[in-house]
Design a protein around this motif. Sequence first.
Motif, PDB file in Angstrom:
ATOM      1  N   ALA A 145       8.679  -2.511   0.907  1.00  0.00           N
ATOM      2  CA  ALA A 145       7.816  -3.519   0.282  1.00  0.00           C
ATOM      3  C   ALA A 145       6.364  -3.040   0.228  1.00  0.00           C
ATOM      4  O   ALA A 145       5.682  -3.236  -0.777  1.00  0.00           O
ATOM      5  CB  ALA A 145       7.911  -4.840   1.040  1.00  0.00           C
ATOM      6  N   LEU A 146       5.886  -2.418   1.293  1.00  0.00           N
ATOM      7  CA  LEU A 146       4.512  -1.918   1.312  1.00  0.00           C
ATOM      8  C   LEU A 146       4.315  -0.795   0.294  1.00  0.00           C
ATOM      9  O   LEU A 146       3.284  -0.729  -0.380  1.00  0.00           O
ATOM     10  CB  LEU A 146       4.139  -1.431   2.713  1.00  0.00           C
ATOM     11  N   LYS A 147       5.308   0.082   0.156  1.00  0.00           N
ATOM     12  CA  LYS A 147       5.215   1.157  -0.825  1.00  0.00           C
ATOM     13  C   LYS A 147       5.214   0.592  -2.246  1.00  0.00           C
ATOM     14  O   LYS A 147       4.464   1.061  -3.102  1.00  0.00           O
ATOM     15  CB  LYS A 147       6.375   2.128  -0.650  1.00  0.00           C
ATOM     16  N   GLU A 148       6.053  -0.421  -2.498  1.00  0.00           N
ATOM     17  CA  GLU A 148       6.093  -1.040  -3.826  1.00  0.00           C
ATOM     18  C   GLU A 148       4.761  -1.725  -4.145  1.00  0.00           C
ATOM     19  O   GLU A 148       4.260  -1.634  -5.269  1.00  0.00           O
ATOM     20  CB  GLU A 148       7.237  -2.041  -3.918  1.00  0.00           C
ATOM     21  N   ALA A 167       2.204   0.871  -5.052  1.00  0.00           N
ATOM     22  CA  ALA A 167       2.437   1.386  -6.398  1.00  0.00           C
ATOM     23  C   ALA A 167       1.935   0.400  -7.447  1.00  0.00           C
ATOM     24  O   ALA A 167       1.328   0.799  -8.449  1.00  0.00           O
ATOM     25  CB  ALA A 167       3.920   1.674  -6.596  1.00  0.00           C
ATOM     26  N   ARG A 168       2.157  -0.899  -7.221  1.00  0.00           N
ATOM     27  CA  ARG A 168       1.671  -1.916  -8.162  1.00  0.00           C
ATOM     28  C   ARG A 168       0.155  -1.927  -8.212  1.00  0.00           C
ATOM     29  O   ARG A 168      -0.441  -2.024  -9.292  1.00  0.00           O
ATOM     30  CB  ARG A 168       2.192  -3.310  -7.772  1.00  0.00           C
ATOM     31  N   ARG A 169      -0.499  -1.818  -7.058  1.00  0.00           N
ATOM     32  CA  ARG A 169      -1.969  -1.790  -7.037  1.00  0.00           C
ATOM     33  C   ARG A 169      -2.501  -0.574  -7.782  1.00  0.00           C
ATOM     34  O   ARG A 169      -3.479  -0.671  -8.521  1.00  0.00           O
ATOM     35  CB  ARG A 169      -2.486  -1.813  -5.598  1.00  0.00           C
ATOM     36  N   LYS A 170      -1.862   0.580  -7.594  1.00  0.00           N
ATOM     37  CA  LYS A 170      -2.295   1.792  -8.311  1.00  0.00           C
ATOM     38  C   LYS A 170      -2.132   1.617  -9.813  1.00  0.00           C
ATOM     39  O   LYS A 170      -2.993   2.025 -10.584  1.00  0.00           O
ATOM     40  CB  LYS A 170      -1.500   2.999  -7.822  1.00  0.00           C
TER      41      LYS A 170
END
Length: 82
Positions: free
Chosen positions: A37-40, A43-46
Amino acid sequence: MHDEPDPTTAPQAPSDAEAAPAPRRRFEDLPPAAQRALKEAEARRKEIDERQKVLPREIDGRGGLEPTRYEDWEIKGLTADF
């Protein structure tokens, strides 16, 4: 003179909350679902940041971040869906 310490200036014992800060959890210590969840989210913020960079610069706008960057209108942390 008194040999007793002044109770108004005597050091107080720290409360439980002040005694020691809670240990920070490392990313590796989190469950796999939390790591994913933290990685996703990262990625969304980037992706959102990249979309912000290609937008034309607003002249005389409200300033700050684009209020529609999350596909909703946002001002001061409050979001309104039209």
